[in-house]
Scaffold this active site. Sequence first.
Site, PDB file in Angstrom:
ATOM      1  CG  HIS A   1      -1.854  -1.092   1.073  1.00  0.00           C
ATOM      2  ND1 HIS A   1      -3.164  -0.874   1.922  1.00  0.00           N
ATOM      3  CD2 HIS A   1      -2.195  -2.159   0.391  1.00  0.00           C
ATOM      4  CE1 HIS A   1      -3.766  -1.903   1.667  1.00  0.00           C
ATOM      5  NE2 HIS A   1      -3.402  -2.683   0.865  1.00  0.00           N
TER       6      HIS A   1
ATOM      7  CD  GLU B   1      -2.037   4.214   3.314  1.00  0.00           C
ATOM      8  OE1 GLU B   1      -3.160   4.421   3.843  1.00  0.00           O
ATOM      9  OE2 GLU B   1      -1.669   3.387   2.473  1.00  0.00           O
TER      10      GLU B   1
ATOM     11  CB  CYS C   1      -6.604  -0.368   5.237  1.00  0.00           C
ATOM     12  SG  CYS C   1      -4.753  -0.967   5.172  1.00  0.00           S
TER      13      CYS C   1
ATOM     14  CB  CYS D   1      -1.917   1.349   6.425  1.00  0.00           C
ATOM     15  SG  CYS D   1      -1.517   0.700   4.848  1.00  0.00           S
TER      16      CYS D   1
END
Length: 149
Positions: free
Chosen positions: A56, A58, A86, A89
């Site tokens: 992701h 992040e 999410c 993360c």
Amino acid sequence: MIQPFDDTYFMKMALQEAEEAFKKGEVPIGAVIVANNQIIARGHNLTETLNDVTAHAEMQTITAAANYLGGKYLLDCTLYVTLEPCQMCAGALFWSQISKIVYGARDEQRGYINLKSKLHPKTKMQGGIMAEETSQLLKKFFIEKRNLN
């Protein structure tokens, strides 16, 4: 004219990262990490490119910032991300002890807030910065994806 070094300026930089993800066929989420009013890390989703569900925006940016700083804690740093993090993360951000998170659009289905995930007690949170612009790019991506299938 937007003055550099404000939340909108840095969110625009995160949105540029999201646009890079969009060009690659990735879900268009982008992030930057800032320390002392300077971008020290940039990232965008690479889950398809790397065939890695953890890639992701992040996560990419946390790793880059830790490498830049030479340590695992992101104290006195701010993450600007185009979509609410999410649960995965948020967990990584908890462990990084990042000082502040600024996100654009809410993720009503998978965002950490609805899932009751926790951030580090010292982490400050701010949402809604450029929410319309960030959510429009996501909507465009999913409309195009549905039309191709």
